[in-house]
Design a protein around this motif. Structure first.
Motif, PDB file in Angstrom:
ATOM      1  N   GLY A   1      33.265  29.217  33.372  1.00  0.00           N
ATOM      2  CA  GLY A   1      33.466  30.332  34.303  1.00  0.00           C
ATOM      3  C   GLY A   1      34.735  30.169  35.112  1.00  0.00           C
ATOM      4  O   GLY A   1      35.535  31.111  35.255  1.00  0.00           O
ATOM      5  N   VAL A   2      34.965  28.967  35.640  1.00  0.00           N
ATOM      6  CA  VAL A   2      36.167  28.712  36.438  1.00  0.00           C
ATOM      7  C   VAL A   2      37.421  28.878  35.573  1.00  0.00           C
ATOM      8  O   VAL A   2      38.389  29.547  35.960  1.00  0.00           O
ATOM      9  N   PHE A   3      37.397  28.296  34.404  1.00  0.00           N
ATOM     10  CA  PHE A   3      38.545  28.322  33.495  1.00  0.00           C
ATOM     11  C   PHE A   3      38.927  29.755  33.110  1.00  0.00           C
ATOM     12  O   PHE A   3      40.082  30.168  33.233  1.00  0.00           O
ATOM     13  N   LEU A   4      37.935  30.513  32.654  1.00  0.00           N
ATOM     14  CA  LEU A   4      38.221  31.862  32.175  1.00  0.00           C
ATOM     15  C   LEU A   4      38.678  32.781  33.311  1.00  0.00           C
ATOM     16  O   LEU A   4      39.536  33.646  33.116  1.00  0.00           O
ATOM     17  N   SER A   5      38.101  32.599  34.474  1.00  0.00           N
ATOM     18  CA  SER A   5      38.492  33.450  35.590  1.00  0.00           C
ATOM     19  C   SER A   5      39.941  33.206  35.982  1.00  0.00           C
ATOM     20  O   SER A   5      40.675  34.142  36.315  1.00  0.00           O
ATOM     21  N   HIS A   6      40.384  31.960  35.941  1.00  0.00           N
ATOM     22  CA  HIS A   6      41.791  31.669  36.206  1.00  0.00           C
ATOM     23  C   HIS A   6      42.688  32.397  35.211  1.00  0.00           C
ATOM     24  O   HIS A   6      43.701  32.998  35.588  1.00  0.00           O
ATOM     25  N   LEU A   7      42.297  32.314  33.953  1.00  0.00           N
ATOM     26  CA  LEU A   7      43.105  32.953  32.927  1.00  0.00           C
ATOM     27  C   LEU A   7      43.138  34.470  33.093  1.00  0.00           C
ATOM     28  O   LEU A   7      44.167  35.108  32.910  1.00  0.00           O
ATOM     29  N   GLU A   8      41.970  35.032  33.430  1.00  0.00           N
ATOM     30  CA  GLU A   8      41.912  36.480  33.622  1.00  0.00           C
ATOM     31  C   GLU A   8      42.845  36.913  34.749  1.00  0.00           C
ATOM     32  O   GLU A   8      43.521  37.945  34.658  1.00  0.00           O
ATOM     33  N   GLU A   9      42.870  36.126  35.828  1.00  0.00           N
ATOM     34  CA  GLU A   9      43.752  36.466  36.934  1.00  0.00           C
ATOM     35  C   GLU A   9      45.209  36.319  36.531  1.00  0.00           C
ATOM     36  O   GLU A   9      46.063  37.119  36.910  1.00  0.00           O
ATOM     37  N   GLU A  10      45.489  35.276  35.745  1.00  0.00           N
ATOM     38  CA  GLU A  10      46.856  35.071  35.285  1.00  0.00           C
ATOM     39  C   GLU A  10      47.351  36.252  34.459  1.00  0.00           C
ATOM     40  O   GLU A  10      48.504  36.657  34.544  1.00  0.00           O
ATOM     41  N   THR A  11      46.474  36.761  33.613  1.00  0.00           N
ATOM     42  CA  THR A  11      46.874  37.870  32.743  1.00  0.00           C
ATOM     43  C   THR A  11      46.685  39.226  33.415  1.00  0.00           C
ATOM     44  O   THR A  11      46.918  40.259  32.800  1.00  0.00           O
ATOM     45  N   SER A  12      46.207  39.177  34.695  1.00  0.00           N
ATOM     46  CA  SER A  12      46.012  40.412  35.478  1.00  0.00           C
ATOM     47  C   SER A  12      45.128  41.413  34.776  1.00  0.00           C
ATOM     48  O   SER A  12      45.316  42.623  34.848  1.00  0.00           O
ATOM     49  N   LYS A  13      44.148  40.878  34.054  1.00  0.00           N
ATOM     50  CA  LYS A  13      43.236  41.768  33.327  1.00  0.00           C
ATOM     51  C   LYS A  13      41.879  41.723  34.012  1.00  0.00           C
ATOM     52  O   LYS A  13      41.269  40.675  34.086  1.00  0.00           O
ATOM     53  N   ALA A  14      41.443  42.833  34.556  1.00  0.00           N
ATOM     54  CA  ALA A  14      40.155  42.877  35.254  1.00  0.00           C
ATOM     55  C   ALA A  14      39.045  42.556  34.290  1.00  0.00           C
ATOM     56  O   ALA A  14      39.031  43.010  33.155  1.00  0.00           O
ATOM     57  N   LYS A  15      38.095  41.777  34.763  1.00  0.00           N
ATOM     58  CA  LYS A  15      36.955  41.413  33.936  1.00  0.00           C
ATOM     59  C   LYS A  15      36.044  42.611  33.729  1.00  0.00           C
ATOM     60  O   LYS A  15      35.764  43.347  34.657  1.00  0.00           O
ATOM     61  N   VAL A  16      35.588  42.788  32.498  1.00  0.00           N
ATOM     62  CA  VAL A  16      34.637  43.864  32.216  1.00  0.00           C
ATOM     63  C   VAL A  16      33.295  43.475  32.788  1.00  0.00           C
ATOM     64  O   VAL A  16      32.764  42.407  32.513  1.00  0.00           O
ATOM     65  N   ARG A  17      32.715  44.357  33.619  1.00  0.00           N
ATOM     66  CA  ARG A  17      31.438  44.046  34.249  1.00  0.00           C
ATOM     67  C   ARG A  17      30.369  44.995  33.737  1.00  0.00           C
ATOM     68  O   ARG A  17      30.664  46.067  33.260  1.00  0.00           O
ATOM     69  N   SER A  18      29.141  44.557  33.908  1.00  0.00           N
ATOM     70  CA  SER A  18      28.012  45.370  33.470  1.00  0.00           C
ATOM     71  C   SER A  18      27.016  45.502  34.592  1.00  0.00           C
ATOM     72  O   SER A  18      27.108  44.838  35.616  1.00  0.00           O
ATOM     73  N   GLY A  19      26.027  46.368  34.397  1.00  0.00           N
ATOM     74  CA  GLY A  19      24.975  46.535  35.410  1.00  0.00           C
ATOM     75  C   GLY A  19      25.522  47.108  36.688  1.00  0.00           C
ATOM     76  O   GLY A  19      26.408  47.961  36.694  1.00  0.00           O
ATOM     77  N   PHE A  20      25.012  46.609  37.813  1.00  0.00           N
ATOM     78  CA  PHE A  20      25.430  47.207  39.074  1.00  0.00           C
ATOM     79  C   PHE A  20      26.823  46.732  39.495  1.00  0.00           C
ATOM     80  O   PHE A  20      27.362  47.157  40.505  1.00  0.00           O
ATOM     81  N   PHE A  21      27.462  45.850  38.692  1.00  0.00           N
ATOM     82  CA  PHE A  21      28.822  45.428  38.992  1.00  0.00           C
ATOM     83  C   PHE A  21      29.863  46.375  38.360  1.00  0.00           C
ATOM     84  O   PHE A  21      31.054  46.247  38.595  1.00  0.00           O
ATOM     85  N   ALA A  22      29.401  47.275  37.477  1.00  0.00           N
ATOM     86  CA  ALA A  22      30.329  48.119  36.734  1.00  0.00           C
ATOM     87  C   ALA A  22      31.095  49.047  37.672  1.00  0.00           C
ATOM     88  O   ALA A  22      30.582  49.538  38.668  1.00  0.00           O
ATOM     89  N   GLY A  23      32.336  49.282  37.331  1.00  0.00           N
ATOM     90  CA  GLY A  23      33.119  50.305  38.023  1.00  0.00           C
ATOM     91  C   GLY A  23      33.780  49.867  39.309  1.00  0.00           C
ATOM     92  O   GLY A  23      34.302  50.691  40.063  1.00  0.00           O
ATOM     93  N   TRP A  24      33.796  48.556  39.590  1.00  0.00           N
ATOM     94  CA  TRP A  24      34.409  48.110  40.836  1.00  0.00           C
ATOM     95  C   TRP A  24      35.922  48.079  40.698  1.00  0.00           C
ATOM     96  O   TRP A  24      36.469  47.478  39.829  1.00  0.00           O
ATOM     97  N   GLY A  25      36.589  48.709  41.581  1.00  0.00           N
ATOM     98  CA  GLY A  25      38.041  48.672  41.621  1.00  0.00           C
ATOM     99  C   GLY A  25      38.501  48.901  43.054  1.00  0.00           C
ATOM    100  O   GLY A  25      39.496  49.550  43.313  1.00  0.00           O
ATOM    101  N   GLN A  26      37.720  48.393  44.004  1.00  0.00           N
ATOM    102  CA  GLN A  26      37.954  48.702  45.406  1.00  0.00           C
ATOM    103  C   GLN A  26      39.145  47.941  45.964  1.00  0.00           C
ATOM    104  O   GLN A  26      39.592  46.958  45.422  1.00  0.00           O
ATOM    105  N   LYS A  27      39.641  48.441  47.102  1.00  0.00           N
ATOM    106  CA  LYS A  27      40.747  47.789  47.784  1.00  0.00           C
ATOM    107  C   LYS A  27      40.247  46.545  48.504  1.00  0.00           C
ATOM    108  O   LYS A  27      39.070  46.391  48.771  1.00  0.00           O
TER     109      LYS A  27
END
Length: 924
Positions: A349-375
């Motif tokens: 989890g730690v490793f992949l999240s770092h990479l996702e931030e590096e590539t500036s690619k928002a993680k795909v979420r499911s359930g009640f986490f879907a659609g978050w893009g807040q300021k």
């Protein structure tokens, strides 16, 4: 080259594994001496070296049973040397060419696990044969000759043969090929061709495709997890493909190497994806998992990756785990295994999240986490951005350790994820949770708010557990962390089972499981204290693994913890009672005759109030369902519903018998209405059936029985068998009407078993005119109803043949395979219990035994030989263990009370239930 391409550097005493020079000389001698007849002797020499190498590595593994890296690297080294010798033999003696053209160059590359130098004893040998341009005939001949030798050695070879340009073209289109090339390692052959492929791959394929590779690998990982049960806590884990297994670690290698061009896992520290401590943790987990996989291969002599129950015992022994008070060696081994799987999950989890931030690619979420893009915003000092909450500073938790609880409570309440860096920080700071923090009123209030959260407490509690905060704040929960239950019934570890049960409770409260749990969905909103029920679910298995009755010990834990959590005395008493009696309702519903008034009286005598009944019913439902896929079904739901309704009515009306006449009359009226034109059958036939029949059977089944009885009277042999799927009850209803005679029940049971049916309930009735009216509910080996016409025809034929005495039942039944042969990995000591207090009219006989083919038939036969009449049978399976309950009388219709008589019956039943009896029958 890096150490990634030269695994032999870390292998001690290489020549004790295989001496390539000596082997090569031996092969050359045989080739020179025997010429064309040398092939078979050469293969024998190679096989001897392979076997000797494997034996040496197996010996090293037995001496250092946790040395997974050494063992897997050793096997890769062994195959490397064999491939080199085979190549040199083929090009020197089989297809020699003195002046090769540019097209007659060949590079032999190890890919996959072989390329990574992680080979368990029976792993596939994945090889890529690479040529610089269109293959010359000589290259094809060499490749073919090498493959035949490798196959003759019994190796399972995965191979490809391509040019550099073809390989690049396919790599661009195929993720699997790209991944394989990523781990490519030159074993032997043309160095220039390998370097050309390597340079072309990194420059023309990898460059610019890093984001796509990351996205594809994450999706591939998610799909694999779903196939494997989507939990790292399944009790028969797949060491390679399962969640928290080796493939998850390998995914980190792949992504790290692809996006940062690292050659070893150690370099992940240099680029900041791991801390030094996390890398050490990574290596420990990897080494342990590799060792487990190697032991499995050695034990099974094949490429086995599923850590089944029978292997768990053997691997635990090989890895020197020992019994401890309250925990067997295998349970300690598996707890350690799941701790490593948990570590893999946290690091991933730690490793992949770092990479996702590096590539500036928002993680795909499911359930009640879907659609978050807040300021970006602040909440109580925390920062929330991109659907994630994080601590604002490195010393945030040190300033106030209660925040270690607060962070997860806020994540649940706000519907956001905990930032991976904050998860890492929380895990590092768990030691800040001292006794003072555990007693802190605010910390406990926050924990209760999280536990009974209105959004998704399951997910937040799982994060809290992954970070190590849960077990630190509630040490009793920490004791069951990653603890498995060594049986076939429970699918998950105790902590995972508990968290899933809390999630199911939340779903019921939110109305998401109304179809499966309509009653629970209604009554949950009538509870006096919802938080008491959430705490009861949390604590119901808290005392497992302590060497005593976990219900009794758990109730004691509840008395201690509930006041700390902030519950008042009334709530504490309720929670303690629920934990103490959390198995009462399921045991009563599945093992007792719910039409017997004494069953309801005893149950109500223990429950005493509607409030307790409501809480217990919901706790029972989520406990059963959280055991694993398929454990909850409509039949269990119906039994629990019948018990709930009967108990509630008893509490409302007083003594159950007061309404007996009224209930029988109401059933007769309802049945008359159902029958329509045939309503006369209620008066004509119904008078021959005792009140017990009318109370026991639902109106729809009574109506079918009466019509069937009328038909049976007209048939010459007076035997009528009716089968139809009953979707509401999740089973097939089998009704048999025939003249009653001794042994009827055990013969019917045998016939059904021969047809592949499992009996889950049986109700036996005898009319005043001597006709037996017996109703069974049966399922197939997958716990589903018989629906297909051929299945039902086979079922009817099996019953008829058994009742007509056609063929010998015993040898046929003994020959049937057990539907889950894994049960043989467990020792279940058979036991018999008699209860003359559970019913006013019958002796209740409960038999516990290891589940096996036609157990019910053998027990029923033993009761028949003991001159007992079976009134009803209730069959319950808990994985490898079966518990069959019979309501019986002697031939005079009286209970069996004489101690000597009971001892004789017990002896007969134990003999029928024993493994020794099964082996005798199988031999016969």
């Amino acid at each position: 080259m890096t150490d990634w391409t030269l695994p032999s550097r870390r292998i001690p005493k290489q020549r004790a594994i295989i001496d390539r020079r000596a082997l090569g000389e031996r092969v050359n001698e045989l080739a020179d001496e025997l010429g064309e007849k040398a092939r078979q002797p050469i293969v024998e020499a190679l096989r001897e070296s392979l076997d000797a190498g494997r034996s040496e590595l197996a010996k090293r593994l037995s001496e250092k049973p946790s040395a997974g890296h050494d063992c897997t690297a050793g096997h890769a080294f062994l195959i490397d040397q064999l491939v080199r010798v085979i190549h040199d033999y083929v090009v020197a003696h089989v297809y020699p060419v003195h002046n090769r053209t540019k097209a007659e160059r060949l590079a032999i590359m190890a890919v996959g696990g072989y390329g990574r130098a992680e080979m368990a004893p029976h792993s596939d040998v994945d090889i890529a044969f690479i040529t610089p341009m269109k293959r010359a005939p000589w290259c094809e001949q060499v490749i073919e000759a090498m493959l035949y030798v490798l196959w003759d050695l019994g190796l399972k070879v995965g191979h490809s043969s391509r040019t550099v340009s073809d390989t690049m073209k396919m790599a661009r289109e195929d993720l699997t090929i790209r991944t394989a090339l990523l781990e490519g390692r030159l074993v032997w052959g043309d160095q220039d061709t390998y370097e050309e492929l390597r340079a072309t791959f990194w420059n023309d394929v990898v460059k610019g495709s890093e984001k796509l590779f990351l996205t594809q690998k994450l999706e591939e990982r998610n799909q694999r997890h779903k196939r494997m049960g989507d939990s790292r806590y399944v009790v028969e884990p797949n060491v390679k493909e399962g969640k928290g297994g080796l493939r998850d670690l390998q995914t980190l290698y792949w992504i790290g190497k692809y996006t940062h061009r690292v050659d070893t896992a150690a370099q992940l520290v240099d680029i900041g994806l791991f801390t030094t401590q996390e890398y050490r943790s990574f290596r420990r987990a990897e080494g342990f998992l590799l060792a487990v996989r190697c032991h499995m291969h050695v034990l099974t002599e094949r490429a086995e990756d599923r850590l089944t129950f029978d292997l768990q015992r053997q691997v635990a022994e090989r890895m020197n785990f020992a019994d401890r008070p309250g925990k067997s060696a295998v349970e300690r081994f598996m707890q350690y295994y799941f701790m490593q799987a948990k570590r893999v999950g946290s690091l991933t989890g730690v490793f992949l999240s770092h990479l996702e931030e590096e590539t500036s690619k928002a993680k795909v979420r499911s359930g009640f986490f879907a659609g978050w893009g807040q300021k970006k915003r602040e909440l109580k000092g925390y920062v929330i951005e991109g659907g994630r909450i994080r601590a604002p500073s490195d010393d945030w938790f040190k300033k106030d350790p209660v925040r270690l609880i607060e962070i997860f409570q806020l994540a649940e309440a706000e519907g956001v994820e905990v930032h991976p860096e904050t998860m890492r920080q929380a895990g590092r700071d768990t030691k800040l949770i001292t006794a003072a923090v555990r007693k802190d009123a605010r910390a406990n209030a926050l924990f209760l708010d999280l536990l009974g959260g209105r959004n998704d407490p399951e997910t937040a509690l799982r994060w809290m557990n992954e970070a190590g905060v849960f077990g630190r704040f509630v040490p009793d929960f920490g004791r069951v962390n990653a603890q498995m239950q060594f049986d076939m019934y429970h699918h998950y570890t105790v902590d995972e089972h508990t968290i899933r049960a809390i999630g199911l409770l939340s779903q019921i409260e939110r109305g998401l499981l109304k179809k499966d749990h309509p009653r629970a969905t209604r009554v949950i909103h009538k509870l006096a204290s919802r938080r008491a029920l959430y705490v009861a679910v949390l604590l119901h298995d808290i005392a497992k693994g302590r060497g005593g009755d976990h219900s009794v010990l758990g109730a004691e834990v509840a008395q201690k913890l509930c006041p700390r959590f902030g519950l008042d005395q009334k709530e504490t008493d309720l929670v303690a009672w629920l934990v103490l009696q959390h198995l009462l309702m399921s045991s009563t519903a599945q093992k007792r005759d719910l039409t017997d008034p004494k069953t309801i009286e005893d149950f109500v005598g223990e429950v005493r109030s509607v409030e307790r009944l409501r809480n217990l019913a919901i706790l029972t439902a989520v406990d059963i369902r959280a055991v694993g896929p398929g454990t909850w079904n409509s039949w269990k739901g119906q039994l629990l519903g019948e018990l709930y309704d009967a108990a509630q009515e008893r509490m409302r009306l007083g003594h159950k018998r007061h309404g007996r006449v009224e209930r029988v009359n109401a059933k007769k009226e309802a049945t008359t209405e159902l029958l329509g034109d045939k309503g006369y059958l209620v008066a004509d036939v119904g008078e021959m059936l005792a009140d017990a029949y009318w109370i026991a059977e639902p109106e729809d089944i009574i109506a079918k029985n009466l019509i069937q009885y009328e038909e049976a009277r007209r048939i010459e042999d007076h035997l009528s068998i009716h089968c139809e799927p009953d979707e509401e009850r999740g089973a097939t209803l089998v009704s048999v009407i025939a003249p009653d005679h001794p042994g009827l029940f055990y013969r019917m049971a045998g016939g059904m078993h021969l047809a592949g049916a499992n009996i889950i309930d049986a109700r036996i009735h005898t009319a005043l005119n001597g006709y037996a009216i017996d109703n069974f509910l049966v399922q197939d080996l997958h716990a589903m109803p018989f629906r297909e016409a051929p299945q039902i025809a086979r079922l009817k034929e099996g019953i008829r043949k058994a009742l007509m005495g056609e063929g010998e039942l015993v040898p046929k039944l003994a020959a049937r395979p057990l539907s889950h042969s894994r049960a043989k990995a467990f020792k279940v000591a058979p036991g018999v219990n008699f209860d003359n207090m559970a019913s006013n009219n019958f002796t209740v006989v409960e038999v516990t035994a290891r589940d096996r083919p036609a157990l019910l038939n053998r027990l029923a036969h033993a009761l028949y030989k003991a001159n007992l009449i079976v009134q009803s049978a209730h069959i319950t399976a808990y994985g490898e263990t079966a518990v069959d309950t019979f309501y019986v009388t002697d031939l005079t219709g009286a209970k069996v009370t004489v101690p000597e008589r009971l001892a004789e019956i017990e002896e007969e039943l134990l003999e029928a239930a024993s493994d020794r009896k099964q082996r005798q029958l199988e031999k016969a």
